[in-house]
Enzyme design. Structure first.
Site, PDB file in Angstrom:
ATOM      1  N   LYS A  65       0.812  -1.226   0.000  1.00 41.76           N
ATOM      2  CA  LYS A  65       0.000   0.000   0.000  1.00 41.76           C
ATOM      3  C   LYS A  65       0.848   1.280   0.000  1.00 41.76           C
ATOM      4  O   LYS A  65       0.440   2.281  -0.573  1.00 41.76           O
ATOM      5  CB  LYS A  65      -0.959   0.004   1.197  1.00 41.76           C
ATOM      6  N   ASP A 101     -10.206   2.330   2.427  1.00 41.86           N
ATOM      7  CA  ASP A 101     -10.293   1.576   3.696  1.00 41.86           C
ATOM      8  C   ASP A 101     -11.058   2.354   4.773  1.00 41.86           C
ATOM      9  O   ASP A 101     -11.910   1.789   5.468  1.00 41.86           O
ATOM     10  CB  ASP A 101      -8.888   1.242   4.221  1.00 41.86           C
ATOM     11  N   GLY A 128      -0.819   2.777  12.511  1.00 40.22           N
ATOM     12  CA  GLY A 128      -0.217   2.291  11.272  1.00 40.22           C
ATOM     13  C   GLY A 128      -1.074   2.690  10.080  1.00 40.22           C
ATOM     14  O   GLY A 128      -1.927   3.588  10.178  1.00 40.22           O
ATOM     15  N   ARG A 151       1.101   1.915  20.642  1.00 40.16           N
ATOM     16  CA  ARG A 151       2.248   1.380  21.388  1.00 40.16           C
ATOM     17  C   ARG A 151       3.388   2.400  21.337  1.00 40.16           C
ATOM     18  O   ARG A 151       3.945   2.765  22.353  1.00 40.16           O
ATOM     19  CB  ARG A 151       2.656   0.047  20.735  1.00 40.16           C
TER      20      ARG A 151
END
Ligand code: NDP
Length: 272
Positions: A65, A101, A128, A151
């Site tokens: 991507k 998406d 992400g 994270r």
């Protein structure tokens, strides 16, 4: 017949050919859609070869991507914002990159799950590619609050800085997984933790009756995230609806017709 495909590596598991074949049948569009395994070091060449064969468009999945984003001559606003491309349109003027998406995610939440985003507290886990693609479509629905927890907190902070000017009045903030406080209306797991059966260590208090907890991953069994959220009173949902909706959005971009998704989603669910 117009040709489309999905590029990925691996690609064998992809449901996209079945989804687009169903959409073509439903809308009476004449097209073919196949899987293409692109070599890890040969994505641009695979795209060029498909264009030379007369390809009209393509979907792009893991791990290409970001590379797809780089090779486009023009990008839609949502692809620019996402920094990643999952839909390519091959035109006489060159390759246009889109990202469906995030739109697929919000269409699934609002349309299929029937949960409005406007005025709601939303917690997005992960920063992400999938999370980045979700931020703008979520903000366009004007949540009261959008908390991005990751994270690596710096990556979430970079996302907040990128989208600060587009917050549309939402309180936009970044933090680690353990920091969010109080119940959220919508919690989205856009991490890849579920792939390793890991659970981002969010406090149980973010879930409660009325919370929609959505994991972007899908499979036969609920993920550990879905189990944890359900144990704390949330309504849970996996990423299959998002998959079907992002494909509908790509189909719309290519063919100018929006397919119906409800029946196909139920069919795919029964075959998991
Ligand atoms: P990326 O690799 O770009 O991002 C992964 C994210 O998960 C990062 O924020 C990373 O944090 C975090 N993370 C990774 N491992 C762990 C862990 N063990 N515990 C907690 N956090 C972790 O992946 P993508 O954004 O491309 O994909 C994320 C998920 O979304 C995947 O499961 C993918 O399958 C799914 N997806 C589903 C779609 C659908 O249509 N249903 C469409 C697109 C994606 P850090 O920054 O610290 O590394």
């Amino acid at each position: 017949m117009d040709k489309y495909c999905v590029f990925g590596n691996p690609i064998g598991h992809s449901k996209s050919p079945d989804i687009h074949a169903a959409y073509a049948l439903q809308t009476g569009q004449q097209l073919s859609y196949e899987k293409r395994l692109a070599p890890l070091d040969g994505f641009p060449a695979a795209v060029r070869a498909f264009v030379a064969e007369g390809g009209k468009g393509a979907n792009v999945t893991v791990p290409f991507k970001l590379e797809a984003h780089k090779l486009c001559g023009a990008l839609t606003m949502r692809a620019q914002a996402a920094g990643a491309v999952n839909t390519l349109l091959f035109t006489d003027d060159g390759t246009i990159g889109d990202n469906t998406d995030g739109a697929g995610l919000v269409n699934d939440i609002v349309g299929n799950a029937g949960v409005p985003i406007t005025g709601k507290r939303v917690l997005l886990l992960g920063a992400g590619g999938a999370a980045r693609g979700a931020v703008l479509p979520l903000l366009e629905h004007h949540p009261s609050q959008l908390t991005i927890a990751n994270r690596t907190v710096a990556t979430a902070e970079a996302l907040v800085a990128q989208f600060a000017a587009l917050s549309g009045g939402a309180a936009l903030s970044a933090c680690g997984y353990e920091a969010p406080r109080g119940q959220y209306d919508i919690v989205i797991n856009a991490t890849s933790a579920s792939l390793q059966s890991d659970l981002p260590p969010v406090p149980a208090e973010v879930f409660g009756p009325g919370t929609l907890a959505l994991d972007m991953m899908y499979g036969k069994e609920p993920t550990v995230f879905m189990q944890f959220a359900a144990d704390h009173g949330a309504i849970v949902r996996d990423g299959l609806g998002m998959l079907v909706e992002q494909a509908a959005e790509a189909f719309m971009a290519w063919r100018g017709v929006r397919p119906q998704t409800t029946e196909l989603l139920a069919q795919l669910r029964s075959k998991l």
